[in-house]
Design a protein around this motif. Structure first.
Motif, PDB file in Angstrom:
ATOM      1  N   GLN A   3       0.846  -1.202   0.000  1.00 39.85           N
ATOM      2  CA  GLN A   3       0.000   0.000   0.000  1.00 39.85           C
ATOM      3  C   GLN A   3       0.871   1.237   0.000  1.00 39.85           C
ATOM      4  O   GLN A   3       1.879   1.301   0.727  1.00 39.85           O
ATOM      5  N   LEU A   4       0.478   2.198  -0.822  1.00 38.65           N
ATOM      6  CA  LEU A   4       1.102   3.513  -0.851  1.00 38.65           C
ATOM      7  C   LEU A   4      -0.021   4.528  -0.724  1.00 38.65           C
ATOM      8  O   LEU A   4      -0.954   4.532  -1.539  1.00 38.65           O
ATOM      9  N   VAL A   5       0.052   5.371   0.298  1.00 41.02           N
ATOM     10  CA  VAL A   5      -1.020   6.326   0.552  1.00 41.02           C
ATOM     11  C   VAL A   5      -0.449   7.731   0.637  1.00 41.02           C
ATOM     12  O   VAL A   5       0.295   8.058   1.570  1.00 41.02           O
ATOM     13  N   GLU A   6      -0.819   8.533  -0.360  1.00 37.57           N
ATOM     14  CA  GLU A   6      -0.347   9.911  -0.400  1.00 37.57           C
ATOM     15  C   GLU A   6      -1.245  10.819   0.435  1.00 37.57           C
ATOM     16  O   GLU A   6      -2.454  10.550   0.594  1.00 37.57           O
ATOM     17  N   SER A   7      -0.670  11.901   0.916  1.00 38.62           N
ATOM     18  CA  SER A   7      -1.419  12.914   1.643  1.00 38.62           C
ATOM     19  C   SER A   7      -0.692  14.241   1.520  1.00 38.62           C
ATOM     20  O   SER A   7       0.452  14.297   1.061  1.00 38.62           O
ATOM     21  N   TYR A  95       1.344  11.255  -7.666  1.00 34.17           N
ATOM     22  CA  TYR A  95       1.385   9.848  -7.267  1.00 34.17           C
ATOM     23  C   TYR A  95       2.783   9.505  -6.760  1.00 34.17           C
ATOM     24  O   TYR A  95       3.783   9.936  -7.350  1.00 34.17           O
ATOM     25  N   CYS A  96       2.844   8.690  -5.724  1.00 35.43           N
ATOM     26  CA  CYS A  96       4.120   8.053  -5.415  1.00 35.43           C
ATOM     27  C   CYS A  96       4.088   6.657  -6.039  1.00 35.43           C
ATOM     28  O   CYS A  96       3.017   6.055  -6.205  1.00 35.43           O
ATOM     29  N   ALA A  97       5.239   6.183  -6.415  1.00 30.70           N
ATOM     30  CA  ALA A  97       5.336   4.888  -7.097  1.00 30.70           C
ATOM     31  C   ALA A  97       6.640   4.206  -6.707  1.00 30.70           C
ATOM     32  O   ALA A  97       7.641   4.873  -6.410  1.00 30.70           O
ATOM     33  N   TYR A 113       3.942  -0.558  -8.308  1.00 31.74           N
ATOM     34  CA  TYR A 113       2.858  -0.145  -7.418  1.00 31.74           C
ATOM     35  C   TYR A 113       2.801   1.373  -7.338  1.00 31.74           C
ATOM     36  O   TYR A 113       3.842   2.042  -7.269  1.00 31.74           O
ATOM     37  N   TRP A 114       1.575   1.871  -7.345  1.00 31.55           N
ATOM     38  CA  TRP A 114       1.313   3.298  -7.279  1.00 31.55           C
ATOM     39  C   TRP A 114       0.310   3.573  -6.150  1.00 31.55           C
ATOM     40  O   TRP A 114      -0.544   2.750  -5.863  1.00 31.55           O
ATOM     41  N   GLY A 115       0.414   4.768  -5.577  1.00 29.09           N
ATOM     42  CA  GLY A 115      -0.619   5.204  -4.672  1.00 29.09           C
ATOM     43  C   GLY A 115      -1.830   5.699  -5.450  1.00 29.09           C
ATOM     44  O   GLY A 115      -1.820   5.717  -6.683  1.00 29.09           O
TER      45      GLY A 115
ATOM     46  N   GLN B  48      -8.208   6.356 -11.028  1.00 30.06           N
ATOM     47  CA  GLN B  48      -7.336   5.254 -10.586  1.00 30.06           C
ATOM     48  C   GLN B  48      -5.890   5.563 -10.940  1.00 30.06           C
ATOM     49  O   GLN B  48      -5.624   6.316 -11.892  1.00 30.06           O
ATOM     50  N   PRO B  49      -4.941   4.963 -10.213  1.00 32.26           N
ATOM     51  CA  PRO B  49      -3.543   5.133 -10.613  1.00 32.26           C
ATOM     52  C   PRO B  49      -3.251   4.291 -11.843  1.00 32.26           C
ATOM     53  O   PRO B  49      -4.010   3.373 -12.178  1.00 32.26           O
ATOM     54  N   PRO B  50      -2.168   4.587 -12.522  1.00 34.23           N
ATOM     55  CA  PRO B  50      -1.772   3.746 -13.661  1.00 34.23           C
ATOM     56  C   PRO B  50      -1.506   2.315 -13.208  1.00 34.23           C
ATOM     57  O   PRO B  50      -1.089   2.072 -12.075  1.00 34.23           O
ATOM     58  N   LYS B  51      -1.763   1.400 -14.119  1.00 34.83           N
ATOM     59  CA  LYS B  51      -1.538  -0.018 -13.869  1.00 34.83           C
ATOM     60  C   LYS B  51      -0.517  -0.536 -14.877  1.00 34.83           C
ATOM     61  O   LYS B  51      -0.681  -0.359 -16.087  1.00 34.83           O
ATOM     62  N   LEU B  52       0.532  -1.175 -14.373  1.00 33.50           N
ATOM     63  CA  LEU B  52       1.559  -1.745 -15.248  1.00 33.50           C
ATOM     64  C   LEU B  52       1.000  -2.958 -15.981  1.00 33.50           C
ATOM     65  O   LEU B  52       0.494  -3.893 -15.354  1.00 33.50           O
TER      66      LEU B  52
END
Lengths: 124, 113
Positions: A3-7, A95-97, A113-115, B48-52
């Protein structure tokens, strides 16, 4: 699970500052390179910044160099983006990734994975 | 900087038909030491965020349906959806991870005809 949760997003006036956070869980944060990527309204994706797993190296897009600073606190499993001298063109979802990891190898710049993102609006 | 150019900008395909999206890089993203193309494809849906989907130009990410495939080498790449499903409506981006700054194509909006 990862899980990645931005704020930290919000509305800010031009020239002011904002700090974004990305709380990571479900994986060993301290061994992954991490990134910020943004998407302005109606626009495409733009890579913003990278920080190595240990914070020893940082890289920036030219559009933010000198104004934004990426950092991390591995003891808190948190990634940060300090944004100074904000401009209207910085308005975007941020986004953080995470760097991709497979079979013992890390692939810098490939995001697995992306937030969910946090919206930053720069407006007077 | 490596410039990524996608075509078309938008595409409308009938359900069950093939969709093809092209991506061209301004310089080769093939790394000679390992013979790998540092090229990925992402799917982006609103909110939604991007999906690889695809990495190394042709390796499908775990869990991605096999109707998605990638091909190409050097500077020219293609994402193919063999039989379009309703849930594939999205914007698709190619991205190079050969060198910083990591850059994306402008996106291709895929719709149902």
């Amino acid at each position: 699970q990862v899980q990645l949760v931005e704020s930290g997003g919000g509305v800010v006036q031009p020239g002011r500052s904002l700090r974004l956070s990305c709380a990571a869980s479900g994986f060993t944060f301290s061994i992954y390179g991490m990134h910020w990527v943004r998407q302005a309204p109606g626009r495409g994706l733009e890579w913003v910044a990278l920080i190595w797993y240990d914070g020893s190296n940082k890289y920036y897009a030219d559009s933010v160099k000198g104004r934004f600073t990426i950092s991390r606190d591995n003891s808190k499993n948190t990634l940060y983006l300090q944004m100074n001298s904000l401009r209207a063109e910085d308005t975007a979802v941020y986004y953080c990734a995470r760097d991709y990891y497979d079979s013992g190898n890390y692939y810098e710049g490939l995001f697995d994975y992306w937030g969910q993102g946090t919206l930053v609006t720069v407006s007077s | 900087d490596i410039v990524m150019t996608q075509s078309p900008v938008s595409l409308a395909v009938s359900l069950g038909e093939r969709a093809t999206i092209n991506c061209k890089s301004s310089q080769s993203v093939l790394y000679s030491s390992n013979n790998k193309n540092y090229l990925a494809w992402y799917q982006k849906k609103p909110g939604q965020p991007p999906k690889l989907l695809i990495y190394w130009a042709s390796t499908r990410e775990s869990g991605v349906p096999d109707r998605f495939s990638g091909s190409g080498s050097g500077t020219d790449f293609t994402l193919t959806i063999s039989s379009l499903q309703a849930e594939d409506v999205a914007v698709y981006y190619c991205q190079q991870y050969y060198s910083t700054p990591y850059t994306f194509g402008q996106g291709t909006k895929l719709e149902i005809k």
